[in-house]
Design a protein around this motif. Structure first.
Motif, PDB file in Angstrom:
ATOM      1  N   PRO A 194       0.636  -1.173  -0.064  1.00 48.97           N
ATOM      2  CA  PRO A 194      -0.189  -0.272   0.264  1.00 48.97           C
ATOM      3  C   PRO A 194       0.878   1.155  -0.091  1.00 48.97           C
ATOM      4  N   GLY A 195       0.477   2.229  -0.911  1.00 47.93           N
ATOM      5  CA  GLY A 195       1.174   3.469  -0.868  1.00 47.93           C
ATOM      6  C   GLY A 195       0.335   4.556  -0.331  1.00 47.93           C
ATOM      7  N   ALA A 196       1.013   5.683  -0.598  1.00 46.74           N
ATOM      8  CA  ALA A 196       0.364   7.024   0.111  1.00 46.74           C
ATOM      9  C   ALA A 196      -1.009   7.348  -0.548  1.00 46.74           C
ATOM     10  N   GLY A 197      -1.143   6.958  -2.042  1.00 47.12           N
ATOM     11  CA  GLY A 197      -2.400   7.253  -2.708  1.00 47.12           C
ATOM     12  C   GLY A 197      -3.555   6.178  -2.359  1.00 47.12           C
ATOM     13  N   ASP A 198      -3.095   5.363  -1.539  1.00 48.22           N
ATOM     14  CA  ASP A 198      -4.293   4.114  -1.304  1.00 48.22           C
ATOM     15  C   ASP A 198      -4.897   4.367   0.024  1.00 48.22           C
ATOM     16  N   ALA A 199      -6.101   3.703   0.429  1.00 48.70           N
ATOM     17  CA  ALA A 199      -6.841   3.844   1.534  1.00 48.70           C
ATOM     18  C   ALA A 199      -5.873   3.867   2.786  1.00 48.70           C
ATOM     19  N   PRO A 200      -6.164   4.707   3.702  1.00 52.14           N
ATOM     20  CA  PRO A 200      -5.465   4.612   5.052  1.00 52.14           C
ATOM     21  C   PRO A 200      -5.393   3.287   5.743  1.00 52.14           C
ATOM     22  N   TRP A 201      -6.600   2.758   5.620  1.00 52.14           N
ATOM     23  CA  TRP A 201      -6.805   1.436   6.113  1.00 52.14           C
ATOM     24  C   TRP A 201      -6.436   0.195   5.365  1.00 52.14           C
ATOM     25  N   ALA A 202      -5.522   0.399   4.294  1.00 51.16           N
ATOM     26  CA  ALA A 202      -5.289  -0.705   3.291  1.00 51.16           C
ATOM     27  C   ALA A 202      -4.045  -1.759   3.970  1.00 51.16           C
ATOM     28  N   ARG A 203      -3.370  -1.094   4.686  1.00 53.47           N
ATOM     29  CA  ARG A 203      -2.222  -1.758   5.444  1.00 53.47           C
ATOM     30  C   ARG A 203      -2.723  -2.603   6.433  1.00 53.47           C
ATOM     31  N   THR A 204      -3.656  -2.265   7.329  1.00 52.28           N
ATOM     32  CA  THR A 204      -4.470  -2.634   8.387  1.00 52.28           C
ATOM     33  C   THR A 204      -5.244  -3.960   7.758  1.00 52.28           C
ATOM     34  N   HIS A 205      -5.947  -3.515   6.706  1.00 57.20           N
ATOM     35  CA  HIS A 205      -6.610  -4.706   6.092  1.00 57.20           C
ATOM     36  C   HIS A 205      -5.693  -5.866   5.485  1.00 57.20           C
ATOM     37  N   ARG A 206      -4.584  -5.663   4.980  1.00 58.26           N
ATOM     38  CA  ARG A 206      -3.827  -6.596   4.588  1.00 58.26           C
ATOM     39  C   ARG A 206      -3.185  -7.391   5.775  1.00 58.26           C
ATOM     40  N   ASN A 207      -2.913  -6.558   6.932  1.00 55.10           N
ATOM     41  CA  ASN A 207      -2.324  -7.473   8.066  1.00 55.10           C
ATOM     42  C   ASN A 207      -3.294  -8.544   8.658  1.00 55.10           C
ATOM     43  N   ALA A 208      -4.797  -8.090   8.666  1.00 55.79           N
ATOM     44  CA  ALA A 208      -5.759  -8.927   8.594  1.00 55.79           C
ATOM     45  C   ALA A 208      -6.017 -10.269   7.938  1.00 55.79           C
ATOM     46  N   VAL A 209      -5.745  -9.808   6.626  1.00 58.50           N
ATOM     47  CA  VAL A 209      -5.832 -11.074   5.702  1.00 58.50           C
ATOM     48  C   VAL A 209      -4.577 -11.972   5.912  1.00 58.50           C
ATOM     49  N   ARG A 210      -3.293 -11.364   6.411  1.00 58.40           N
ATOM     50  CA  ARG A 210      -2.258 -12.299   6.699  1.00 58.40           C
ATOM     51  C   ARG A 210      -2.510 -12.801   7.777  1.00 58.40           C
ATOM     52  N   HIS A 211      -3.239 -12.407   8.992  1.00 57.49           N
ATOM     53  CA  HIS A 211      -3.407 -13.196  10.137  1.00 57.49           C
ATOM     54  C   HIS A 211      -4.462 -14.526   9.717  1.00 57.49           C
ATOM     55  N   CYS A 212      -5.207 -13.935   8.632  1.00 62.92           N
ATOM     56  CA  CYS A 212      -6.168 -15.339   8.439  1.00 62.92           C
ATOM     57  C   CYS A 212      -5.465 -16.341   7.703  1.00 62.92           C
ATOM     58  N   GLU A 213      -4.389 -15.965   6.820  1.00 62.15           N
ATOM     59  CA  GLU A 213      -3.267 -16.730   6.122  1.00 62.15           C
ATOM     60  C   GLU A 213      -2.801 -17.709   7.276  1.00 62.15           C
ATOM     61  N   ALA A 214      -2.185 -16.901   8.348  1.00 67.21           N
ATOM     62  CA  ALA A 214      -1.336 -17.754   9.046  1.00 67.21           C
ATOM     63  C   ALA A 214      -2.330 -18.750  10.092  1.00 67.21           C
ATOM     64  N   MET A 215      -3.414 -18.353  10.185  1.00 68.43           N
ATOM     65  CA  MET A 215      -4.251 -18.990  11.035  1.00 68.43           C
ATOM     66  C   MET A 215      -4.627 -20.484  10.187  1.00 68.43           C
ATOM     67  N   GLU A 216      -4.892 -20.212   8.847  1.00 68.24           N
ATOM     68  CA  GLU A 216      -5.296 -21.311   7.878  1.00 68.24           C
ATOM     69  C   GLU A 216      -4.044 -22.231   7.981  1.00 68.24           C
ATOM     70  N   ALA A 217      -2.711 -21.839   7.819  1.00 70.96           N
ATOM     71  CA  ALA A 217      -1.438 -22.735   7.864  1.00 70.96           C
ATOM     72  C   ALA A 217      -1.479 -23.448   9.159  1.00 70.96           C
ATOM     73  N   GLU A 218      -1.734 -22.718  10.179  1.00 69.02           N
ATOM     74  CA  GLU A 218      -1.602 -23.473  11.668  1.00 69.02           C
ATOM     75  C   GLU A 218      -2.788 -24.437  11.590  1.00 69.02           C
ATOM     76  N   LEU A 219      -3.735 -24.247  11.269  1.00 64.94           N
ATOM     77  CA  LEU A 219      -4.909 -25.061  11.383  1.00 64.94           C
ATOM     78  C   LEU A 219      -4.665 -26.378  10.537  1.00 64.94           C
ATOM     79  N   ILE A 220      -4.000 -26.277   9.259  1.00 64.09           N
ATOM     80  CA  ILE A 220      -3.836 -27.207   8.439  1.00 64.09           C
ATOM     81  C   ILE A 220      -2.836 -28.198   9.191  1.00 64.09           C
ATOM     82  N   GLU A 221      -1.864 -27.781   9.944  1.00 59.80           N
ATOM     83  CA  GLU A 221      -0.801 -28.344  10.790  1.00 59.80           C
ATOM     84  C   GLU A 221      -1.592 -29.296  11.755  1.00 59.80           C
ATOM     85  N   GLU A 222      -2.249 -28.595  12.506  1.00 60.35           N
ATOM     86  CA  GLU A 222      -3.139 -29.154  13.511  1.00 60.35           C
ATOM     87  C   GLU A 222      -4.065 -30.130  13.208  1.00 60.35           C
ATOM     88  N   ALA A 223      -4.612 -29.981  12.027  1.00 61.65           N
ATOM     89  CA  ALA A 223      -5.650 -31.155  11.360  1.00 61.65           C
ATOM     90  C   ALA A 223      -4.704 -32.413  10.858  1.00 61.65           C
TER      91      ALA A 223
END
Length: 338
Positions: A194-223
């Motif tokens: 995300p750059g200066a011209g993007d929405a101010p919450w774009a980086r926060t949204h990307r971090n939320a998606v990354r948390h979901c990605e990490a959650m999926e990877a860890e759950l795959i390992e637990e399964a």
């Protein structure tokens, strides 16, 4: 902004598009609430809807609720919106966030996604507890049976599969931000930062998606761990069944020896000279060979049992011999003289 929590029923095929000045996001939900012995495992999704100058609306859609008492099993009772443990689990992140509707929605969704990812560690702790119970079962340190453990593993495996699906769906849909901010959705699906011209919450949204990605990877390992554990327990169940069959054969041989040896002795030598057993001399002469034969058969059987023999097993065998000898003694004393 404050927040209101509600329990939503069912699923929707297409998420409702937010109106003007509103923001809507959906994040996966994974929580372990309660104290050990009475815990519950919640799997589902959280709908976060924010409108300008209105409280944050959080709708919980539970897909699976497992209860610990009596072994992990699916709970049939519906969740209550005023459940104190549930409200405490949803208190992270705090909802007193300043900003417009989009900023508040993205920040709250990111906090919920991170909390769900952190709950995977508690779910891993549940697996450790199951592994400890299995170890105690194998070492015969507890009275836990195999069937409830297998049922608990299957229930947790299904719940983990549901949570993994929700995390994967959230990543694919970008938490449904495309409903009201398509550029941010497309940006976070690319590798561009995300750059200066993007929405101010774009980086926060990307971090939320990354948390979901990490959650999926860890759950795959637990399964995968739970499936491997289930496979090993199935192998152990087959081995246990084989040992049970071997133990039954030994007990059948013991019963045959316990009944056949006295009958063989009596048929070979006869009991008439000793009947009735009205004196000590007659009693010990008649019953001593039978008691010795029974004791030899019991000790031989115990030495061949596949499991570890404890002193209480020998005490039980001695008690059985004494009981049989006393039975023969009473029968011999009541028998008429010939």
């Amino acid at each position: 902004m404050s927040a209101t929590v509600s329990i939503a029923d069912g699923d929707w095929q297409h998420p409702p598009a937010p109106g003007e000045g509103e923001a809507f996001l959906q994040v996966p939900l994974l929580r372990v609430i309660g104290d050990p012995g009475g815990r519950r495992l919640l799997v589902g999704t959280l709908d976060v809807r924010v409108a300008e100058q209105h409280p944050v609306e959080i709708a919980l859609r539970a897909k699976a609720v497992l209860a610990e008492p009596g072994g992990w099993h699916r709970e049939d009772e519906a969740l209550a919106a005023d459940d104190s443990q549930l409200l405490a689990a949803l208190a992270d992140p705090p909802h007193e966030i300043a900003g417009d509707a989009a900023t508040v929605a993205v920040t709250v969704a990111k906090g919920f996604a991170e909390a769900s990812r952190n709950s995977v560690a508690e779910l891993r702790g549940l697996r450790y507890e199951l592994e400890r119970q299995i170890a105690d079962l194998l070492a015969e340190r507890s009275a836990v049976t195999l069937r409830p453990l297998l049922a608990a593993i299957i229930e947790l495996s299904m719940a983990i599969g549901r949570a993994r699906d929700h995390a994967r769906y959230a990543v694919r849909e970008g938490l449904h931000i495309y409903l009201w901010d398509l550029p941010t959705y497309q940006l976070n699906r690319s590798a561009q930062a995300p750059g200066a011209g993007d929405a101010p919450w774009a980086r926060t949204h990307r971090n939320a998606v990354r948390h979901c990605e990490a959650m999926e990877a860890e759950l795959i390992e637990e399964a995968a761990r739970l499936q491997a554990l289930l496979g090993s327990m199935s192998t152990f169940a087959v081995a246990q069944e084989s040992e049970a069959q071997q133990r039954f054969n030994l007990l059948a041989g013991l019963a045959a020896a316990g009944l056949g040896l006295p009958a063989l002795i009596l048929s070979l030598y006869g009991a008439e000279p000793f009947l009735p057993l009205d004196s000590f001399d007659r009693a010990w002469r008649a019953l001593l060979p039978i008691a010795l034969a029974l004791m030899v058969a019991l000790v031989f059987t115990l030495r061949r049992v596949p499991e570890r023999v404890k002193p209480r097993h020998y005490v039980f065998a001695f008690t059985v011999v004494v009981a049989l000898v006393l039975l023969l003694l009473v029968a011999g004393a009541l028998a008429p003289a010939t």
